[in-house]
Design a protein around this motif. Sequence first.
Motif, mmCIF file in Angstrom:
data_model
loop_
_atom_site.group_PDB
_atom_site.id
_atom_site.type_symbol
_atom_site.label_atom_id
_atom_site.label_comp_id
_atom_site.label_asym_id
_atom_site.label_seq_id
_atom_site.Cartn_x
_atom_site.Cartn_y
_atom_site.Cartn_z
ATOM 1 N N ASN A 62 14.100 1.713 -29.116
ATOM 2 C CA ASN A 62 15.163 2.295 -28.633
ATOM 3 C C ASN A 62 15.126 3.908 -28.426
ATOM 4 O O ASN A 62 16.164 4.494 -29.102
ATOM 5 C CB ASN A 62 16.541 1.820 -28.848
ATOM 6 N N ALA A 63 14.545 4.443 -27.604
ATOM 7 C CA ALA A 63 14.539 5.763 -27.765
ATOM 8 C C ALA A 63 15.558 6.425 -26.768
ATOM 9 O O ALA A 63 15.996 5.798 -25.513
ATOM 10 C CB ALA A 63 13.173 6.492 -27.374
ATOM 11 N N ILE A 64 15.999 7.582 -27.043
ATOM 12 C CA ILE A 64 16.742 8.494 -26.123
ATOM 13 C C ILE A 64 16.111 9.630 -26.086
ATOM 14 O O ILE A 64 15.303 10.111 -26.704
ATOM 15 C CB ILE A 64 18.436 8.716 -26.809
ATOM 16 N N TYR A 65 16.589 10.113 -24.836
ATOM 17 C CA TYR A 65 16.058 11.430 -24.257
ATOM 18 C C TYR A 65 17.113 12.614 -24.398
ATOM 19 O O TYR A 65 18.146 12.508 -24.100
ATOM 20 C CB TYR A 65 15.619 11.175 -22.846
ATOM 21 N N ALA A 66 16.654 13.662 -24.813
ATOM 22 C CA ALA A 66 17.650 14.643 -25.185
ATOM 23 C C ALA A 66 17.072 15.953 -25.007
ATOM 24 O O ALA A 66 16.067 16.282 -24.979
ATOM 25 C CB ALA A 66 18.532 14.790 -26.576
ATOM 26 N N THR A 67 18.072 16.993 -24.357
ATOM 27 C CA THR A 67 17.540 18.412 -24.334
ATOM 28 C C THR A 67 18.345 19.339 -25.448
ATOM 29 O O THR A 67 19.638 18.803 -25.652
ATOM 30 C CB THR A 67 17.715 18.968 -22.686
ATOM 31 N N TYR A 68 17.594 20.283 -26.038
ATOM 32 C CA TYR A 68 18.102 20.971 -26.796
ATOM 33 C C TYR A 68 17.714 22.480 -26.640
ATOM 34 O O TYR A 68 16.592 22.890 -26.425
ATOM 35 C CB TYR A 68 17.871 20.618 -28.198
ATOM 36 N N THR A 69 18.541 23.374 -26.705
ATOM 37 C CA THR A 69 18.028 24.811 -26.737
ATOM 38 C C THR A 69 18.391 25.488 -27.946
ATOM 39 O O THR A 69 19.653 25.753 -28.550
ATOM 40 C CB THR A 69 19.061 25.550 -25.521
ATOM 41 N N PRO A 70 17.425 25.876 -28.757
ATOM 42 C CA PRO A 70 17.589 26.559 -30.016
ATOM 43 C C PRO A 70 18.526 28.027 -29.802
ATOM 44 O O PRO A 70 18.606 28.564 -28.715
ATOM 45 C CB PRO A 70 16.196 27.053 -30.302
ATOM 46 N N LYS A 71 19.535 28.155 -31.109
ATOM 47 C CA LYS A 71 20.275 29.302 -31.078
ATOM 48 C C LYS A 71 19.398 30.569 -31.158
ATOM 49 O O LYS A 71 20.151 31.514 -30.697
ATOM 50 C CB LYS A 71 21.459 29.036 -32.060
ATOM 51 N N SER A 72 18.494 30.577 -31.915
ATOM 52 C CA SER A 72 17.754 31.718 -32.053
ATOM 53 C C SER A 72 16.167 31.491 -32.380
ATOM 54 O O SER A 72 15.782 30.326 -32.754
ATOM 55 C CB SER A 72 18.386 32.742 -33.301
ATOM 56 N N ASN A 73 15.424 32.609 -32.226
ATOM 57 C CA ASN A 73 13.865 32.409 -32.549
ATOM 58 C C ASN A 73 13.417 32.157 -34.100
ATOM 59 O O ASN A 73 12.617 31.798 -34.365
ATOM 60 C CB ASN A 73 13.222 33.599 -31.980
ATOM 61 N N ASN A 74 14.657 32.675 -35.001
ATOM 62 C CA ASN A 74 14.563 32.119 -36.233
ATOM 63 C C ASN A 74 14.956 30.932 -36.518
ATOM 64 O O ASN A 74 14.545 30.162 -37.971
ATOM 65 C CB ASN A 74 15.245 33.216 -37.260
ATOM 66 N N GLU A 75 15.400 29.982 -35.723
ATOM 67 C CA GLU A 75 15.426 28.529 -36.193
ATOM 68 C C GLU A 75 14.324 27.710 -36.490
ATOM 69 O O GLU A 75 13.460 28.079 -35.954
ATOM 70 C CB GLU A 75 16.226 28.120 -34.813
#
Length: 80
Positions: A39-52
């Motif tokens: 039961n997979a879900i699809y999500a989009t995520y934008t990192p807050k910084s390049n150091n993450e």
Amino acid sequence: MGKQAKVTGEVQQIEQSDDGSEVILLAITKDSDADALTNAIYATYTPKSNNESRILENDIITLYGTLGGIEDYATIVTGK
């Protein structure tokens, strides 16, 4: 749709988008007959910084966000 949600699961697939965001396929249900998540879900995520820290396949993560509706998503099966 539009409601707040919190889900925890195992990252099955992750891809970088051209705009810097990441597309995550997250398995959120444990199969009672096997040691597998379904039961997979699809999500989009934008990192807050390049150091993450990077999110990698097989990581267990918790996502907090807003439900946006149903998406069609095609996966590519590899011979791993």
